[in-house]
Every structure is written in structure tokens, then in C-alpha cells.
Write a protein that holds these residues in place. Structure first.
Motif, PDB file in Angstrom:
ATOM      1  N   LEU A 288       0.823  -1.216   0.000  1.00 32.59           N
ATOM      2  CA  LEU A 288       0.000   0.000   0.000  1.00 32.59           C
ATOM      3  C   LEU A 288       0.853   1.260   0.000  1.00 32.59           C
ATOM      4  O   LEU A 288       0.435   2.302  -0.511  1.00 32.59           O
ATOM      5  CB  LEU A 288      -0.935   0.014   1.216  1.00 32.59           C
ATOM      6  CG  LEU A 288      -2.116  -0.952   1.195  1.00 32.59           C
ATOM      7  CD1 LEU A 288      -2.919  -0.824   2.484  1.00 32.59           C
ATOM      8  CD2 LEU A 288      -3.019  -0.683  -0.004  1.00 32.59           C
ATOM      9  N   ALA A 289       2.041   1.179   0.590  1.00 35.76           N
ATOM     10  CA  ALA A 289       2.934   2.342   0.616  1.00 35.76           C
ATOM     11  C   ALA A 289       3.415   2.708  -0.786  1.00 35.76           C
ATOM     12  O   ALA A 289       3.759   3.854  -1.063  1.00 35.76           O
ATOM     13  CB  ALA A 289       4.134   2.052   1.526  1.00 35.76           C
ATOM     14  N   ILE A 290       3.393   1.703  -1.676  1.00 34.16           N
ATOM     15  CA  ILE A 290       3.833   1.934  -3.064  1.00 34.16           C
ATOM     16  C   ILE A 290       2.666   2.363  -3.948  1.00 34.16           C
ATOM     17  O   ILE A 290       2.781   3.298  -4.753  1.00 34.16           O
ATOM     18  CB  ILE A 290       4.478   0.650  -3.630  1.00 34.16           C
ATOM     19  CG1 ILE A 290       5.700   0.274  -2.790  1.00 34.16           C
ATOM     20  CG2 ILE A 290       4.850   0.838  -5.102  1.00 34.16           C
ATOM     21  CD1 ILE A 290       6.276  -1.094  -3.126  1.00 34.16           C
ATOM     22  N   ALA A 291       1.501   1.701  -3.788  1.00 31.17           N
ATOM     23  CA  ALA A 291       0.351   2.009  -4.645  1.00 31.17           C
ATOM     24  C   ALA A 291      -0.924   1.478  -4.011  1.00 31.17           C
ATOM     25  O   ALA A 291      -0.886   0.591  -3.156  1.00 31.17           O
ATOM     26  CB  ALA A 291       0.532   1.401  -6.029  1.00 31.17           C
ATOM     27  N   GLN A 292      -2.048   2.017  -4.444  1.00 36.89           N
ATOM     28  CA  GLN A 292      -3.352   1.526  -3.979  1.00 36.89           C
ATOM     29  C   GLN A 292      -4.270   1.324  -5.182  1.00 36.89           C
ATOM     30  O   GLN A 292      -4.169   2.050  -6.169  1.00 36.89           O
ATOM     31  CB  GLN A 292      -3.991   2.529  -3.008  1.00 36.89           C
ATOM     32  CG  GLN A 292      -4.194   3.919  -3.603  1.00 36.89           C
ATOM     33  CD  GLN A 292      -4.962   4.836  -2.677  1.00 36.89           C
ATOM     34  OE1 GLN A 292      -5.803   4.391  -1.910  1.00 36.89           O
ATOM     35  NE2 GLN A 292      -4.680   6.139  -2.767  1.00 36.89           N
ATOM     36  N   GLU A 293      -5.126   0.328  -5.109  1.00 35.30           N
ATOM     37  CA  GLU A 293      -6.096   0.054  -6.164  1.00 35.30           C
ATOM     38  C   GLU A 293      -7.454  -0.271  -5.550  1.00 35.30           C
ATOM     39  O   GLU A 293      -7.952  -1.404  -5.684  1.00 35.30           O
ATOM     40  CB  GLU A 293      -5.616  -1.100  -7.055  1.00 35.30           C
ATOM     41  CG  GLU A 293      -4.341  -0.789  -7.834  1.00 35.30           C
ATOM     42  CD  GLU A 293      -3.921  -1.941  -8.734  1.00 35.30           C
ATOM     43  OE1 GLU A 293      -4.631  -2.972  -8.727  1.00 35.30           O
ATOM     44  OE2 GLU A 293      -2.908  -1.812  -9.431  1.00 35.30           O
ATOM     45  N   PRO A 294      -8.083   0.689  -4.874  1.00 31.11           N
ATOM     46  CA  PRO A 294      -9.381   0.418  -4.249  1.00 31.11           C
ATOM     47  C   PRO A 294     -10.460   0.156  -5.295  1.00 31.11           C
ATOM     48  O   PRO A 294     -10.451   0.738  -6.374  1.00 31.11           O
ATOM     49  CB  PRO A 294      -9.681   1.704  -3.466  1.00 31.11           C
ATOM     50  CG  PRO A 294      -8.887   2.758  -4.153  1.00 31.11           C
ATOM     51  CD  PRO A 294      -7.647   2.085  -4.666  1.00 31.11           C
ATOM     52  N   LYS A 295     -11.378  -0.743  -4.977  1.00 32.02           N
ATOM     53  CA  LYS A 295     -12.475  -1.091  -5.884  1.00 32.02           C
ATOM     54  C   LYS A 295     -13.731  -0.278  -5.597  1.00 32.02           C
ATOM     55  O   LYS A 295     -14.675  -0.283  -6.384  1.00 32.02           O
ATOM     56  CB  LYS A 295     -12.802  -2.583  -5.769  1.00 32.02           C
ATOM     57  CG  LYS A 295     -11.624  -3.500  -6.055  1.00 32.02           C
ATOM     58  CD  LYS A 295     -11.069  -3.284  -7.452  1.00 32.02           C
ATOM     59  CE  LYS A 295      -9.902  -4.235  -7.746  1.00 32.02           C
ATOM     60  NZ  LYS A 295      -9.302  -3.942  -9.063  1.00 32.02           N
ATOM     61  N   PHE A 296     -13.756   0.408  -4.481  1.00 29.81           N
ATOM     62  CA  PHE A 296     -14.932   1.182  -4.087  1.00 29.81           C
ATOM     63  C   PHE A 296     -14.561   2.622  -3.764  1.00 29.81           C
ATOM     64  O   PHE A 296     -13.447   2.907  -3.307  1.00 29.81           O
ATOM     65  CB  PHE A 296     -15.587   0.593  -2.821  1.00 29.81           C
ATOM     66  CG  PHE A 296     -16.425  -0.616  -3.064  1.00 29.81           C
ATOM     67  CD1 PHE A 296     -17.787  -0.493  -3.336  1.00 29.81           C
ATOM     68  CD2 PHE A 296     -15.874  -1.886  -3.024  1.00 29.81           C
ATOM     69  CE1 PHE A 296     -18.574  -1.611  -3.558  1.00 29.81           C
ATOM     70  CE2 PHE A 296     -16.654  -3.009  -3.235  1.00 29.81           C
ATOM     71  CZ  PHE A 296     -18.003  -2.870  -3.506  1.00 29.81           C
ATOM     72  N   MET A 297     -15.506   3.510  -4.008  1.00 30.69           N
ATOM     73  CA  MET A 297     -15.492   4.810  -3.347  1.00 30.69           C
ATOM     74  C   MET A 297     -16.771   4.864  -2.526  1.00 30.69           C
ATOM     75  O   MET A 297     -17.863   4.685  -3.056  1.00 30.69           O
ATOM     76  CB  MET A 297     -15.479   5.981  -4.320  1.00 30.69           C
ATOM     77  CG  MET A 297     -15.445   7.314  -3.572  1.00 30.69           C
ATOM     78  SD  MET A 297     -15.420   8.744  -4.654  1.00 30.69           S
ATOM     79  CE  MET A 297     -17.121   8.750  -5.180  1.00 30.69           C
ATOM     80  N   VAL A 298     -16.652   5.070  -1.228  1.00 30.46           N
ATOM     81  CA  VAL A 298     -17.803   5.112  -0.339  1.00 30.46           C
ATOM     82  C   VAL A 298     -18.036   6.562   0.090  1.00 30.46           C
ATOM     83  O   VAL A 298     -17.123   7.224   0.581  1.00 30.46           O
ATOM     84  CB  VAL A 298     -17.574   4.235   0.907  1.00 30.46           C
ATOM     85  CG1 VAL A 298     -18.785   4.290   1.826  1.00 30.46           C
ATOM     86  CG2 VAL A 298     -17.286   2.803   0.489  1.00 30.46           C
ATOM     87  N   ILE A 299     -19.251   7.026  -0.139  1.00 31.75           N
ATOM     88  CA  ILE A 299     -19.628   8.370   0.288  1.00 31.75           C
ATOM     89  C   ILE A 299     -20.626   8.216   1.424  1.00 31.75           C
ATOM     90  O   ILE A 299     -21.712   7.672   1.225  1.00 31.75           O
ATOM     91  CB  ILE A 299     -20.244   9.173  -0.870  1.00 31.75           C
ATOM     92  CG1 ILE A 299     -19.237   9.269  -2.025  1.00 31.75           C
ATOM     93  CG2 ILE A 299     -20.659  10.567  -0.402  1.00 31.75           C
ATOM     94  CD1 ILE A 299     -19.815   9.826  -3.300  1.00 31.75           C
ATOM     95  N   ALA A 300     -20.249   8.642   2.605  1.00 27.23           N
ATOM     96  CA  ALA A 300     -21.091   8.432   3.780  1.00 27.23           C
ATOM     97  C   ALA A 300     -21.220   9.731   4.567  1.00 27.23           C
ATOM     98  O   ALA A 300     -20.464  10.683   4.359  1.00 27.23           O
ATOM     99  CB  ALA A 300     -20.499   7.335   4.664  1.00 27.23           C
ATOM    100  N   CYS A 301     -22.181   9.746   5.485  1.00 25.88           N
ATOM    101  CA  CYS A 301     -22.411  10.919   6.321  1.00 25.88           C
ATOM    102  C   CYS A 301     -21.283  11.068   7.340  1.00 25.88           C
ATOM    103  O   CYS A 301     -20.672  10.096   7.771  1.00 25.88           O
ATOM    104  CB  CYS A 301     -23.755  10.806   7.026  1.00 25.88           C
ATOM    105  SG  CYS A 301     -24.237  12.308   7.900  1.00 25.88           S
ATOM    106  N   ALA A 302     -21.029  12.311   7.743  1.00 28.22           N
ATOM    107  CA  ALA A 302     -20.008  12.585   8.750  1.00 28.22           C
ATOM    108  C   ALA A 302     -20.474  12.233  10.156  1.00 28.22           C
ATOM    109  O   ALA A 302     -19.694  12.305  11.103  1.00 28.22           O
ATOM    110  CB  ALA A 302     -19.607  14.061   8.692  1.00 28.22           C
ATOM    111  N   ASP A 303     -21.726  11.856  10.310  1.00 35.24           N
ATOM    112  CA  ASP A 303     -22.298  11.488  11.604  1.00 35.24           C
ATOM    113  C   ASP A 303     -21.395  10.465  12.310  1.00 35.24           C
ATOM    114  O   ASP A 303     -21.011   9.457  11.729  1.00 35.24           O
ATOM    115  CB  ASP A 303     -23.696  10.889  11.379  1.00 35.24           C
ATOM    116  CG  ASP A 303     -24.496  10.757  12.659  1.00 35.24           C
ATOM    117  OD1 ASP A 303     -23.984  10.105  13.594  1.00 35.24           O
ATOM    118  OD2 ASP A 303     -25.622  11.278  12.715  1.00 35.24           O
TER     119      ASP A 303
END
Length: 254
Positions: free
Chosen positions: A80-95
Motif C-alpha cells: 500500500l505504501a507503493i500504490a493503492q487500487e481500491p475497488k470502491f469509493m464510499v460516500i457516507a455521512c459525517a455522523d
């Protein structure tokens, strides 16, 4: 006019009385200020101690993470320190009651997480976008409580007004329901509108149409600890744009 000895004695006595009165009065005046300073110092000490306790707990959690997660999976974190490949973007409330990483078990490197008031939307290059709303949302409650002509200088108004169409739809459809039920309806309605708002970004719309990107909605009810998930489906047709999209793959986790 020369003063007699009696006059001089009277003057001296008056001066003594005035001086004594000033001496007696002067410590009384700053007394309130002294008490105020002492009170503020005590409050500051309590606040500092509370903050210290909170950060001690935070330090313990960090060290626990380092031992049980980081060091136990050191090779993964090096990657992860070299690269990241996330499959999701999660948009959530700041609650604070709604933490996607805890509720959905996302690990480092698995998802971009964006949190804001009432889970309202932009985007990144990923294969799945998940917009997560939740029960008892203060942002949605504020949206539903607003007057139609509220002062536009309000920061909260300027943010949640993004959800005005969801509010209008809720008022039209659920006007006979209680205010709490209207808010619950709007929590889901605003999610649907946020998914559609994502499609106003041409590159997102193109990827959805080409089948390279999926857009999902999620609703976390932390009162009952249930999770509802669905996908915004696209159907090729010659009809109006808003008729090309439908809800599919709805699931209910309990």
C-alpha cells in the motif's frame, strides 16, 4: 485661613477613615476577578485532563492497530505504501454513529471514503461507487426543517440545499406522514438523487453506460442495525434520460 488644632485633627481623622475605607474596599473589588481566574483555571485543568484521557485511549487503539493489524500484515501495508487500487469509493455521512470502515468492514486499501453532512456527492476513478445514508440523519432533518426562503448565508443551508429536490419530492409524496417519517423517507430519497447527481459528471455517466462503473446506494439503520443495498441500473433505450435508470439488485442485510 489658618486651621485650629481641632480642625487639623478632624481633617486627619477624615483622611484616616477614607484611607481605611479604600483599604477595605480594594481587596473586595478584585475578589470576583480572582474567583473567575481560579474557576477558569479549574475548568482548564478538567478540560486538559479529559483531553489527555481521550488521547490516552486513542494512543491505546493506535498501538493495538499497529500490533494486531499493521505488524501482522506488514507485507500488505508495504504494498500500500507503493500504490493503492481500491475497488470502491464510499460516500457516507459525517455522523459519528456511522463509520463505513466499521459497519462494512473495509480494510486499508479497499475503499476511498468521503464523509460529509448528509452524504452528498463528487467522485474518483474506481469500479464501484457506494453512497451510504443512514437513519436519524441530522443533515436531512435540517433540510426538512428549512423554510423555502431561508437565509442563504447559512452555511448548513448552502450545503444541504443540494438535496432540495429530494425534499420537494418527500413533501409531495409523504406530506401526510409524521415529520419523523418524512425525514426517514427523505433520507432514502436523497440517496437516490445523489446517485443521479453522480451521472451529471460526463465521465461517470459514460462509464456507467459502457458498463465500466457501477453505482450503488446503501442505507444503514443503526437503530435496528440493518443495512439495505441497491444498484442503479442502466437500460439502453430511446426514452428520456431519467427513464433509462432503475433500481436493481436490492438486498436487505439484518
Amino acid at each position: 485661613m489658618p486651621y485650629s488644632r481641632l480642625d487639623l485633627r478632624k481633617l486627619a481623622l477624615m483622611r484616616c477613615r477614607n484611607t481605611l475605607a479604600l483599604r477595605l474596599k480594594s481587596p473586595r473589588e478584585p475578589m470576583g476577578l480572582t474567583q473567575e481566574i481560579v474557576g477558569d483555571e479549574q475548568k482548564s485543568t478538567v478540560l486538559t485532563q479529559t483531553a489527555s484521557d481521550l488521547f490516552t485511549k486513542m494512543k491505546d487503539r493506535f498501538l493495538s492497530f499497529k500490533k494486531d493489524k499493521y505488524l501482522a500484515n506488514i507485507e500488505h501495508f508495504k504494498e500500500l505504501a507503493i500504490a493503492q487500487e481500491p475497488k470502491f469509493m464510499v460516500i457516507a455521512c459525517a455522523d459519528s454513529r456511522v463509520c463505513p470502515s466499521v459497519v462494512l468492514g473495509f480494510q486499508p486499501g479497499e475503499a476511498f471514503v468521503i464523509r460529509n453532512i448528509a452524504n452528498l456527492v463528487p467522485s474518483y476513478e474506481v469500479e464501484n461507487i457506494l453512497v451510504v445514508g443512514h437513519s436519524c440523519c441530522g443533515g436531512i432533518r435540517a433540510l426538512m426543517s428549512m423554510e423555502d426562503e431561508m437565509n442563504s448565508s447559512s452555511f448548513l443551508h448552502n450545503w444541504v440545499v443540494i438535496g432540495k429536490n429530494a425534499r420537494s419530492n418527500t413533501k409531495a409524496i409523504a406530506s401526510k406522514l409524521s415529520f419523523d417519517e418524512q425525514c426517514r423517507h427523505c433520507e432514502k430519497e436523497s440517496l437516490h438523487h445523489s446517485l443521479l447527481n453522480l451521472l451529471t459528471y460526463p465521465w461517470i455517466k459514460n462509464k456507467v453506460v459502457e458498463g465500466q462503473l457501477l453505482i450503488h446506494g446503501g442505507y444503514y439503520d443503526f437503530v435496528d442495525c440493518t443495512f439495505e443495498k441497491w444498484t442503479l441500473g442502466y437500460t439502453k433505450s430511446s426514452s428520456m434520460v431519467h427513464n433509462q435508470y432503475c433500481i436493481k439488485n436490492r438486498e436487505f442485510w439484518s
